[in-house]
Motif scaffolding. Structure first.
Motif, short mmCIF file in Angstrom:
data_model
loop_
_atom_site.label_atom_id
_atom_site.label_comp_id
_atom_site.label_asym_id
_atom_site.label_seq_id
_atom_site.Cartn_x
_atom_site.Cartn_y
_atom_site.Cartn_z
N UNK A 105 1.09 -1.08 -0.05
CA UNK A 105 -0.14 0.25 -0.02
C UNK A 105 0.84 1.33 0.39
N UNK A 106 0.28 2.22 -0.26
CA UNK A 106 0.57 3.15 -0.88
C UNK A 106 0.64 4.39 0.47
N UNK A 107 2.03 4.90 1.13
CA UNK A 107 2.52 5.36 2.32
C UNK A 107 2.69 6.39 2.03
N UNK A 108 1.78 7.21 3.00
CA UNK A 108 1.81 8.72 3.20
C UNK A 108 3.58 9.07 3.21
N UNK A 109 4.05 10.56 2.51
CA UNK A 109 5.15 10.63 2.16
C UNK A 109 5.05 11.47 3.56
N UNK A 110 6.47 10.73 4.80
CA UNK A 110 6.84 11.45 5.72
C UNK A 110 7.34 12.66 5.51
N UNK A 111 7.42 13.24 5.02
CA UNK A 111 7.68 14.47 5.45
C UNK A 111 6.06 15.81 4.65
N UNK A 112 5.75 15.12 4.39
CA UNK A 112 4.24 15.89 3.69
C UNK A 112 4.13 16.96 5.32
N UNK A 113 3.87 18.21 4.75
CA UNK A 113 3.00 19.14 5.88
C UNK A 113 4.69 19.87 6.10
N UNK A 114 5.92 19.67 5.48
CA UNK A 114 6.49 20.44 6.48
C UNK A 114 7.78 21.30 5.62
N UNK B 206 29.33 10.73 -7.48
CA UNK B 206 29.02 10.27 -6.72
C UNK B 206 28.77 10.37 -5.50
N UNK B 207 30.27 10.86 -4.45
CA UNK B 207 30.14 11.06 -3.90
C UNK B 207 29.20 12.35 -2.93
N UNK B 208 29.37 13.23 -3.79
CA UNK B 208 28.29 14.07 -3.53
C UNK B 208 26.67 13.73 -3.55
N UNK B 209 26.15 12.88 -4.36
CA UNK B 209 25.22 11.87 -3.92
C UNK B 209 24.94 11.51 -1.93
N UNK B 210 26.16 10.60 -1.98
CA UNK B 210 26.09 10.66 -1.14
C UNK B 210 26.27 11.60 0.36
N UNK B 211 26.95 12.57 -0.33
CA UNK B 211 26.58 13.57 0.77
C UNK B 211 25.14 13.88 0.59
N UNK B 212 24.14 14.49 -0.40
CA UNK B 212 23.49 14.95 -0.42
C UNK B 212 22.59 13.26 0.49
N UNK B 213 22.47 12.57 0.40
CA UNK B 213 21.77 11.16 0.76
C UNK B 213 21.55 11.61 2.34
N UNK B 214 22.74 11.90 3.14
CA UNK B 214 23.06 11.98 4.23
C UNK B 214 22.82 13.00 4.97
N UNK B 215 22.54 14.82 4.30
CA UNK B 215 22.14 15.51 4.28
C UNK B 215 20.46 15.03 5.12
N UNK B 216 19.58 14.65 4.02
CA UNK B 216 18.01 14.26 3.51
C UNK B 216 18.23 13.46 4.98
N UNK B 217 18.56 12.59 4.86
CA UNK B 217 18.49 11.43 5.83
C UNK B 217 18.44 12.63 7.78
N UNK B 218 19.45 13.19 7.38
CA UNK B 218 19.41 14.03 8.71
C UNK B 218 18.65 15.13 9.11
N UNK B 219 17.67 15.24 8.06
CA UNK B 219 16.32 16.08 8.50
C UNK B 219 15.81 15.84 8.36
N UNK B 220 15.44 14.39 8.11
CA UNK B 220 14.29 14.55 7.73
C UNK B 220 14.02 13.72 9.91
N UNK B 221 15.46 12.82 9.92
CA UNK B 221 15.44 11.93 11.25
C UNK B 221 14.54 13.55 11.74
N UNK B 222 15.23 14.54 12.35
CA UNK B 222 14.95 15.37 12.97
C UNK B 222 13.00 15.62 12.90
N UNK B 223 13.48 16.24 11.60
CA UNK B 223 11.62 16.58 10.97
C UNK B 223 10.50 15.49 11.83
N UNK B 224 10.88 14.02 11.90
CA UNK B 224 9.91 13.11 12.61
C UNK B 224 9.70 12.56 13.92
N UNK B 225 10.74 13.50 14.33
CA UNK B 225 10.64 13.35 15.62
C UNK B 225 11.40 12.54 16.20
#
Length: 293
Positions: free
Chosen positions: A66-75, A274-293
């Motif tokens: 089933x399609x899950x709601x985007x985890x950062x919807x509304x942020x 390729x490393x810059x993509x990893x950097x972006x993934x790391x920053x995105x993961x940090x932001x998303x874990x913060x916003x999800x609480x």
């Protein structure tokens, strides 16, 4: 006379008739097999299908979850690509002083570059685009302070105002350092407690630290790089009170220095897509874990 008008020799006619008879018999046998349900007859159908006949292997589609709601919807996330490629052509404009609350500071700078000429401004835009894609995929509303769509800047005070006006849930300013050779690794800059003039970070110090800690942790995991060996005491975190982009922010905000462009080993990473993509993934993961609480 056409070739198909040649009479057929008797021996060949006999062989043709025999082949036709064999085909008719085979077809009749197939009809009987279909009518009776196969070799085992109707009873085998009542018991269910038997083993599959040999043939080419076929892949079975995986069930679609089933399609899950985007985890950062509304942020709302504001990405601040450090510097601007056009700053080099506008020294007078970027050198003018602006108020950062506690004192006055240059509007902006050109940023640094690798020995090969890869600029910090180019690096920050590239990683910012990658980061925006990743955050949008999670449902976040993402705004840039600029996208090299203006001649220079914006100035550091305007960068802060853009995040404030967006009522951002998080702001990340992307940079790469210009320290000496041998100084390696990343660090995240956090706002100090500052009160003076237009600057008051009282409300954002704690949430910015939480954001920075998560970004530092996820960045290290995603890129495999270590915290800076020259600032932050190995924590990957540095607290500063002299950055207008932090002093004037009223929403949680951090800077990240992704590496040192003046060190050859760090530069090899920063110039690798390729490393810059990893950097972006790391920053995105940090932001998303913060916003999800």
């Amino acid at each position: 006379m056409h070739d198909d008008d040649n009479p057929v020799p008797p021996r060949r006619r006999t062989r043709a008739l025999a082949a036709a008879a064999a085909l008719i018999a085979a077809a009749a046998g197939w009809l009987v097999w279909e009518t009776t349900g196969g070799a085992a007859g109707p009873a085998s159908r009542a018991l269910g299908p038997g083993p599959a006949a040999p043939g080419p292997a076929r892949s079975t589609p995986s069930p679609v979850p089933p399609t899950a709601a985007p985890s950062l919807a509304g942020k709302t996330v504001v990405i601040d690509p450090g510097h601007n490629p056009g700053n080099f052509a506008h020294p007078r404009e970027i050198n003018r002083l602006v108020d950062i609350g506690t004192n006055r500071k240059e509007c902006d700078t050109t940023g640094t570059s690798t020995d090969s000429g890869y600029t910090e401004a180019a690096f920050t835009l590239d990683v910012s685009h990658r980061l925006r894609t990743l955050l949008r995929e999670q449902g976040a509303t993402v705004t840039f302070t600029h996208d090299a769509d203006r001649p220079y800047g914006p100035c550091i005070d305007e960068r802060a105002r853009i995040g404030n006006a967006a009522k951002a849930d998080a702001v990340v300013s992307l940079h790469a350092d210009g320290s000496g050779t041998g100084n390696r690794g990343f660090h995240v800059i956090l706002p100090a407690l500052v009160k003076g003039g237009a600057a008051d970070t009282t409300a954002i110090v704690a949430p910015s630290r939480a954001l920075g800690q998560r970004v530092a942790r996820e960045f290290a995991l995603a890129t495999g790089t270590a915290p800076a060996n020259y600032v932050g005491g190995g924590t990957g975190l540095d607290v500063r009170k002299d950055l207008g982009g932090l002093n004037l922010s009223t929403v949680p905000k951090v800077f990240i220095e992704c590496g040192n462009m003046r060190d050859p080993k760090d530069a090899a990473l920063l110039t690798d897509p390729a490393w810059r993509q990893k950097a972006a993934r790391g920053i995105a993961a940090g932001v998303s874990t913060y916003l999800r609480g």
